[in-house]
Scaffold this active site. Structure first.
Site, PDB file in Angstrom:
ATOM      1  N   VAL A   1      15.367  31.766  -6.062  1.00  0.00           N
ATOM      2  CA  VAL A   1      16.392  31.318  -7.006  1.00  0.00           C
ATOM      3  C   VAL A   1      17.551  30.579  -6.345  1.00  0.00           C
ATOM      4  O   VAL A   1      17.911  30.859  -5.212  1.00  0.00           O
ATOM      5  CB  VAL A   1      16.941  32.515  -7.808  1.00  0.00           C
TER       6      VAL A   1
ATOM      7  N   LYS B   1       7.328  31.028   1.462  1.00  0.00           N
ATOM      8  CA  LYS B   1       8.780  31.091   1.217  1.00  0.00           C
ATOM      9  C   LYS B   1       9.527  30.312   2.309  1.00  0.00           C
ATOM     10  O   LYS B   1      10.434  29.529   2.035  1.00  0.00           O
ATOM     11  CB  LYS B   1       9.222  32.558   1.197  1.00  0.00           C
TER      12      LYS B   1
ATOM     13  N   CYS C   1      20.434  30.619   3.474  1.00  0.00           N
ATOM     14  CA  CYS C   1      18.972  30.477   3.475  1.00  0.00           C
ATOM     15  C   CYS C   1      18.516  29.276   4.293  1.00  0.00           C
ATOM     16  O   CYS C   1      17.767  29.426   5.257  1.00  0.00           O
ATOM     17  CB  CYS C   1      18.468  30.312   2.047  1.00  0.00           C
TER      18      CYS C   1
HETATM   19  N1  SAJ Z   1      22.724  19.883   0.446  1.00  0.00           N
HETATM   20  C1  SAJ Z   1      23.054  18.599   0.813  1.00  0.00           C
HETATM   21  N2  SAJ Z   1      22.475  17.560   0.154  1.00  0.00           N
HETATM   22  C2  SAJ Z   1      21.596  17.742  -0.863  1.00  0.00           C
HETATM   23  C3  SAJ Z   1      21.256  19.051  -1.252  1.00  0.00           C
HETATM   24  C4  SAJ Z   1      21.836  20.119  -0.568  1.00  0.00           C
HETATM   25  O1  SAJ Z   1      23.850  18.388   1.743  1.00  0.00           O
HETATM   26  O2  SAJ Z   1      21.108  16.740  -1.404  1.00  0.00           O
HETATM   27  C5  SAJ Z   1      23.320  21.026   1.166  1.00  0.00           C
HETATM   28  C6  SAJ Z   1      24.205  21.887   0.267  1.00  0.00           C
HETATM   29  O3  SAJ Z   1      25.498  21.322   0.155  1.00  0.00           O
HETATM   30  C7  SAJ Z   1      24.196  23.194   1.016  1.00  0.00           C
HETATM   31  C8  SAJ Z   1      22.787  23.230   1.637  1.00  0.00           C
HETATM   32  O4  SAJ Z   1      22.303  21.900   1.588  1.00  0.00           O
HETATM   33  O5  SAJ Z   1      25.148  23.210   2.052  1.00  0.00           O
HETATM   34  C9  SAJ Z   1      21.827  24.152   0.929  1.00  0.00           C
HETATM   35  O6  SAJ Z   1      21.945  24.013  -0.490  1.00  0.00           O
HETATM   36  P1  SAJ Z   1      20.673  23.980  -1.459  1.00  0.00           P
HETATM   37  O7  SAJ Z   1      21.165  23.747  -2.842  1.00  0.00           O
HETATM   38  O8  SAJ Z   1      19.665  23.057  -0.918  1.00  0.00           O
HETATM   39  O9  SAJ Z   1      20.016  25.422  -1.298  1.00  0.00           O
HETATM   40  P2  SAJ Z   1      20.525  26.959  -1.431  1.00  0.00           P
HETATM   41  O10 SAJ Z   1      20.712  27.508  -0.060  1.00  0.00           O
HETATM   42  O11 SAJ Z   1      21.651  27.107  -2.387  1.00  0.00           O
HETATM   43  O12 SAJ Z   1      19.209  27.631  -2.082  1.00  0.00           O
HETATM   44  C10 SAJ Z   1      17.955  27.461  -1.426  1.00  0.00           C
HETATM   45  C11 SAJ Z   1      16.920  27.012  -2.473  1.00  0.00           C
HETATM   46  N3  SAJ Z   1      15.707  26.524  -1.798  1.00  0.00           N
HETATM   47  C12 SAJ Z   1      15.166  25.333  -2.095  1.00  0.00           C
HETATM   48  O13 SAJ Z   1      15.640  24.558  -2.917  1.00  0.00           O
HETATM   49  C13 SAJ Z   1      13.909  24.980  -1.393  1.00  0.00           C
HETATM   50  C14 SAJ Z   1      16.598  28.178  -3.413  1.00  0.00           C
HETATM   51  O14 SAJ Z   1      15.559  27.835  -4.315  1.00  0.00           O
HETATM   52  C15 SAJ Z   1      16.193  29.410  -2.589  1.00  0.00           C
HETATM   53  O15 SAJ Z   1      15.866  30.519  -3.415  1.00  0.00           O
HETATM   54  C16 SAJ Z   1      17.367  29.781  -1.717  1.00  0.00           C
HETATM   55  O16 SAJ Z   1      17.589  28.685  -0.812  1.00  0.00           O
HETATM   56  C17 SAJ Z   1      17.029  31.066  -0.975  1.00  0.00           C
HETATM   57  O17 SAJ Z   1      17.572  32.115  -1.358  1.00  0.00           O
HETATM   58  O18 SAJ Z   1      16.164  31.063  -0.086  1.00  0.00           O
END
Ligand code: SAJ
Length: 416
Positions: A153, A204, A258
Site C-alpha cells: 500500500v 515484494k 521502503c
Molecule cells: N519519488 C520521486 N519521483 C517520482 C515518484 C516518487 O522523486 O516520480 C520519490 C518520492 O518523493 C519519495 C520516494 O520517491 O521520496 C518514494 O515514494 P513512492 O511514492 O515511490 O513510494 P512509497 O515509499 O511511498 O511507497 C512504496 C510503494 N511502492 C511502489 O510504488 C512500487 C508502495 O506501493 C509500497 O507498498 C511501499 O513503498 C512499501 O510499503 O513498500
C-alpha cells in the site's frame, strides 16, 4: 478461525487490524510501545491516514478490536513489525525474531502464522519455521500453517489500497496459502494471487527495487540535462509521449521507509558485485548532497544567508518524514552555517526546527527551495512571498511553480 492477533500496530499493522475487525474477525492488536497502546486505548490513532480514524473508532468501540502489549492465544498471528536496515546495509530482523519469540509461547496445533513485514528471501521459512520448530516441536506445514503476504500500500492511500490492490500470498504449502487467502478475501477487492514463500518475498522486493531503479534513471537524466543546460521537464514530457516510455519525476532524493531500503534486501545473502541495484541506490542517495551544493552556489555571496525549505516530509501530501531528503539537506546546510527555515504545515513531528508560519519562514530569506509538492503549497501567493524575501531566488526541485509567474515577480528561478 475467527481470532486474529496482529503484532506491530504501525502504518500497516493498525490499518490491517482495523479492516479485519470490521470484516468479522475478533482482533487483538499488539505493540511493544506502551505510548501507542495507551493512545489507542484512549480512542486516538497515532497514524494520520484518510479513513483510518473512523474505521478504528468503529471497531474499537464495538469491541471487535482490542489492543494490548501482551499476546494471547489466537487462531492466526499476523506479524507486521519493522524490518529496518542495519549499518552494513543488511536487514535487521530483530523485530521479527522478537515477535516470533512471543508467538512460540502461544501457538497451538492448527494455527496460522502470516508474515507481512518486508524481508529478504528465505526469512519466513528460515527464521519463523526454524524458531517455532526449535522451541515448540511443531512442524511447519503439518502442525501449523505459515505464509508470507507482503503489504503493497501507498502511504497517503493506505486504507484504500489495502482493500483495492491485488494481493500476493506465498505459502510454505498450498494449504497455508489457501488458509491465508480465506482471511484476506474478507476485505480485499483486488485479485489474490498464490505462490510459494520465496517467490512472494522476492516479488515484494522486486516491486520497490523496480521503482528505485527507475527513479535513479530519471535523477541521472536530470543531472545530464543540467550539464547541457536543457530543461529536464520538457524532455520528460516529450519522451513520455512515446507509448512505451514512462520516465518518473526527478527530485531532491528518494525517501520513505521502503524504496531506499528494500533494494538492499534483494541483495541480502547473495554474492554479487557491481550490481545495477547498488549503483542506483548510490545515485538516489547522492541527491540531497547535490541539491545542497546547488543551494550553496546560489547563496554563497550572501552575508548570513537564510534559506527556506518548503516541505519536510519524504513525499507530497503526507506528514511522514522518515528518510526525508529535507533532513539530509538540513544537516548539510547546518554544517555550512546557513540560517535554515523549514515550512511544512503537514509535518509537525519533524526532528529539526519547523516553522508553521509561512511569513516567518520566508521573511528575509535569500532562497526558497521547493522540496515537496504538497497541494496546500498551491495556495501560496508568490507576489506576497517575493515582497518578504531579502533576495528573490526560487529553486524548484519538483517543477511545482510556474517559471513565468516566478520571473514576473522578480524571482531568479532555478530548476533541478
Ligand atoms: N519519488 C520521486 N519521483 C517520482 C515518484 C516518487 O522523486 O516520480 C520519490 C518520492 O518523493 C519519495 C520516494 O520517491 O521520496 C518514494 O515514494 P513512492 O511514492 O515511490 O513510494 P512509497 O515509499 O511511498 O511507497 C512504496 C510503494 N511502492 C511502489 O510504488 C512500487 C508502495 O506501493 C509500497 O507498498 C511501499 O513503498 C512499501 O510499503 O513498500
Amino acid at each position: 478461525m475467527k481470532n486474529i492477533c496482529v503484532i506491530g500496530l504501525g502504518y500497516i499493522g493498525l490499518p490491517t487490524a482495523c479492516v479485519l475487525a470490521s470484516n468479522g474477525y475478533n482482533v487483538l492488536g499488539i505493540d511493544i510501545n506502551e505510548e501507542i497502546i495507551t493512545k489507542l486505548n484512549s480512542g486516538r490513532v497515532h497514524i494520520k491516514e484518510p479513513e483510518l480514524e473512523e474505521m478504528f473508532l468503529d471497531v474499537f468501540n464495538s469491541g471487535k478490536l482490542r489492543v494490548s502489549q501482551n499476546l494471547e492465544k489466537s487462531d492466526i498471528f499476523i506479524i507486521s513489525v519493522p524490518t529496518p536496515l542495519n549499518q552494513k546495509n543488511k536487514a535487521d530482523l530483530s523485530y521479527v525474531i522478537n515477535a516470533v519469540d512471543k508467538v512460540k509461547d502461544y501457538i497451538d496445533k492448527g494455527n496460522l502464522i502470516i508474515l507481512e513485514s518486508t524481508s529478504p528471501p528465505g526469512t519466513t521459512r528460515k527464521v519463523i519455521g526454524s524458531m517455532i520448530l526449535k522451541n515448540t516441536g511443531l512442524k511447519v506445514g503439518e502442525d501449523y500453517y505459515l505464509a508470507f503476504c507482503p503489504e503493497r500500500v501507498l502511504p497517503g492511500k493506505i486504507v484504500y489500497e489495502l482493500i483495492n490492490n491485488d494481493r500476493i500470498i506465498g505459502g510454505i504449502n498450498k494449504k497455508s496459502a489457501e488458509k491465508s487467502k480465506e482471511i484476506y478475501s474478507s476485505f480485499v477487492k483486488g485479485k489474490i494471487l498464490i505462490t510459494d514463500l520465496e517467490t512472494a518475498e522476492i516479488t515484494k522486493l522486486a516491486e520497490n527495487t523496480y521503482r528505485d531503479v527507475n527513479l535513479a534513471f530519471s535523477n541521472e537524466l536530470a543531472m545530464i540535462c543540467s550539464d547541457h543546460n536543457i530543461n529536464i521537464w520538457d524532455v520528460i514530457e516529450l519522451a513520455n509521449k512515446h507509448p512505451r516510455v514512462n520516465i518518473l519525476n526527478p527530485g531532491p532524493g528518494v525517501g520513505g521507509h521502503c524504496i531506499p531500503i528494500d533494494p538492499w534486501f534483494i541483495l541480502h545473502n547473495i554474492n554479487r558485485k557491481d550490481t545495477l541495484i547498488e549503483k542506483c541506490r548510490d545515485i538516489n542517495n547522492s541527491l540531497p548532497n547535490i541539491i545542497s551544493k546547488k543551494i550553496m552556489e546560489v547563496v554563497k555571496d550572501k552575508k548570513d544567508p537564510k534559506v527556506t525549505l518548503f516541505g519536510a516530509s519524504y513525499k507530497e501530501n503526507i506528514g511522514d518524514t522518515r528518510e526525508s531528503p529535507t533532513k539530509a539537506i538540513y544537516k548539510n546546510l547546518e554544517r555550512k552555517k546557513v540560517n535554515i527555515s523549514v515550512y511544512d504545515p503537514l509535518s509537525a513531528n519533524f526532528e529539526y526546527p519547523l516553522s508553521l508560519d509561512l511569513n516567518d519562514s520566508i521573511k528575509g530569506s535569500d532562497l526558497l527551495v521547493l522540496l515537496v509538492e504538497h497541494k496546500i503549497f498551491k495556495k501560496i501567493n508568490l507576489k506576497h512571498v517575493s515582497n518578504l524575501m531579502r533576495t528573490k531566488n526560487i529553486f524548484d526541485t519538483r517543477n511545482f511553480f510556474k517559471k513565468d509567474e516566478a520571473t514576473r515577480y522578480g524571482f531568479k528561478y532555478y530548476i533541478i
